[in-house]
Design a protein around this motif. Sequence first.
Motif, short mmCIF file in Angstrom:
data_model
loop_
_atom_site.label_atom_id
_atom_site.label_comp_id
_atom_site.label_asym_id
_atom_site.label_seq_id
_atom_site.Cartn_x
_atom_site.Cartn_y
_atom_site.Cartn_z
N THR A 269 -3.88 6.95 121.89
CA THR A 269 -3.21 6.92 120.59
C THR A 269 -2.77 8.31 120.16
O THR A 269 -1.68 8.49 119.60
CB THR A 269 -4.15 6.31 119.54
N PHE A 270 -3.59 9.32 120.42
CA PHE A 270 -3.22 10.68 120.03
C PHE A 270 -1.99 11.16 120.80
O PHE A 270 -1.09 11.78 120.21
CB PHE A 270 -4.40 11.64 120.29
N ASP A 271 -1.91 10.86 122.08
CA ASP A 271 -0.74 11.25 122.86
C ASP A 271 0.52 10.53 122.38
O ASP A 271 1.60 11.12 122.31
CB ASP A 271 -0.96 10.96 124.35
N ARG A 272 0.38 9.25 122.05
CA ARG A 272 1.55 8.51 121.55
C ARG A 272 2.02 9.10 120.22
O ARG A 272 3.23 9.22 119.97
CB ARG A 272 1.21 7.02 121.41
N TYR A 273 1.06 9.47 119.38
CA TYR A 273 1.40 10.11 118.11
C TYR A 273 2.11 11.45 118.34
O TYR A 273 3.15 11.73 117.74
CB TYR A 273 0.12 10.31 117.30
N MET A 274 1.57 12.26 119.25
CA MET A 274 2.12 13.59 119.49
C MET A 274 3.52 13.53 120.12
O MET A 274 4.39 14.34 119.79
CB MET A 274 1.18 14.40 120.38
N VAL A 275 3.72 12.58 121.02
CA VAL A 275 5.04 12.43 121.64
C VAL A 275 6.08 12.10 120.58
O VAL A 275 7.18 12.68 120.54
CB VAL A 275 5.01 11.35 122.74
N ARG A 276 5.74 11.20 119.69
CA ARG A 276 6.70 10.84 118.63
C ARG A 276 6.94 12.00 117.67
O ARG A 276 8.06 12.19 117.18
CB ARG A 276 6.22 9.60 117.89
N GLN A 277 5.90 12.76 117.38
CA GLN A 277 6.08 13.92 116.51
C GLN A 277 7.10 14.89 117.10
O GLN A 277 8.00 15.37 116.41
CB GLN A 277 4.73 14.64 116.31
N GLU A 278 6.95 15.17 118.39
CA GLU A 278 7.87 16.12 119.02
C GLU A 278 9.26 15.51 119.17
O GLU A 278 10.27 16.23 119.06
CB GLU A 278 7.33 16.55 120.39
N GLU A 279 9.34 14.21 119.41
CA GLU A 279 10.66 13.58 119.52
C GLU A 279 11.42 13.65 118.20
O GLU A 279 12.66 13.74 118.20
CB GLU A 279 10.52 12.12 119.97
N ILE A 280 10.72 13.62 117.09
CA ILE A 280 11.39 13.78 115.79
C ILE A 280 12.05 15.15 115.72
O ILE A 280 13.21 15.29 115.29
CB ILE A 280 10.37 13.59 114.64
N ARG A 281 11.35 16.18 116.17
CA ARG A 281 11.93 17.54 116.17
C ARG A 281 13.12 17.62 117.12
O ARG A 281 14.14 18.26 116.81
CB ARG A 281 10.86 18.56 116.57
N GLN A 282 13.00 16.98 118.28
CA GLN A 282 14.10 17.01 119.24
C GLN A 282 15.32 16.25 118.72
O GLN A 282 16.46 16.67 118.93
CB GLN A 282 13.64 16.42 120.58
N SER A 283 15.09 15.15 118.03
CA SER A 283 16.20 14.39 117.44
C SER A 283 16.92 15.22 116.40
O SER A 283 18.16 15.20 116.32
CB SER A 283 15.69 13.09 116.81
#
Length: 406
Positions: A269-283
């Motif tokens: 769950t933590f990795d899924r959360y972190m991936v989405r956090q960084e994808e927001i910045r990339q978007s």
Amino acid sequence: MSELIFNKNGQMVSRDTIDGDIATLNLGPTHPATHGIFQNVLKVDGERIIEAEQTVGYIHRAFEKLAERRPYNQITPITDRLNYCSSPINNFGWHMTVEKLAGIEVPKKVDYMRVIIMELARIADHLVCNSVIGVDTGALTGFTYMFQEREKIYDLYEEVCGARLTTNIGRIGGFERDFSPTFWAKLKKFVDEFPAKFNEFDQLLTRNRIFMDRVIGAGPISAERAISYGFAGPNLRAAGVDYDVRVMSPYSSYEDFQFDIPVGKDGDTFDRYMVRQEEIRQSLNIIKQAMEKMPTGDYHANVPDFYLPPKEEVYRSMESLIYHFKIIMGEMTIPKGEVYHAVEGGNGELGYYLVSDGGRTPYRLHFRRPCFIYYQAYPEMIKDSVLSDAILTMSSMNVIAGELDA
């Protein structure tokens, strides 16, 4: 042969001998923690989950069969209702599928306009997912703050098409109208102000000791198992596989943009959360690039067989009236053939498999819904975990009921 498990005293026994200690629990279909209308039947020994079986189809609306009875331009609103947290991505994926079959090449400007809207939709989708993970760990504040930011994205949708949640945004061949000066002003304001608000949310949760203790190790899945199930999107990347449709099979000029693909390693769950956090910045970074490099030109392709003429021309031009009638009545010429086109949706590879026999409606249409595919792994991911981890795992997978059931 009976399955051997450990009882509460640590002794290995047959499951048949301890049925009295095992309870059957319905998680859903109307439990608020499931965030949607779907059910999981759990067998629990105390708080420990021994087995899980999911039941889907509570809001099945037969989208594919509905689409096979509608003209091509009238299918766009059906795609809205798949992942309603990022509706425009569904819309554009469908438009690109029809354009691929019909051999329509859209102007570069249309590509960039679509990229801006799709990345806004990705940000909105990930904000909902990650803020809900916070709620399920007991942190409501971030959820309320991020919903305010999501509302600003919905204001941008509304400026483009008049709708907010189910957008019906764009058309086959491009957009109904160009982005207005008001849209550009609101977009610039959002791009300038959002990072500071998002950083506050990030600081509230990401290194919070309580949050980390709750999500690290919850609902893990290995890269091998994720691939075997057919995972895609953030859930696959969280397991360590750097697969992104925008990079592997570029569409809408994504090859013009520079961005990173964040990956995790444990698939929890933590990795899924972190991936989405960084994808927001990339978007956000992609949106800035598209704003800076926005090409000039038309906001739609020159395809009168598919693209509705302006209303004022319909009133005074016989040719425009004829095209308007043909499109509305579904009499446009569609080539025979079959195509598959995929886009990187909020939850991963969102694909459309379209078969045409040359008629006014699709002969066959299949939606590849990421949720439906990766939800199969849910029982395996929560087995032997506690009930509270099952809720977190479901939230972090971002299971959207509309996309799951279709």
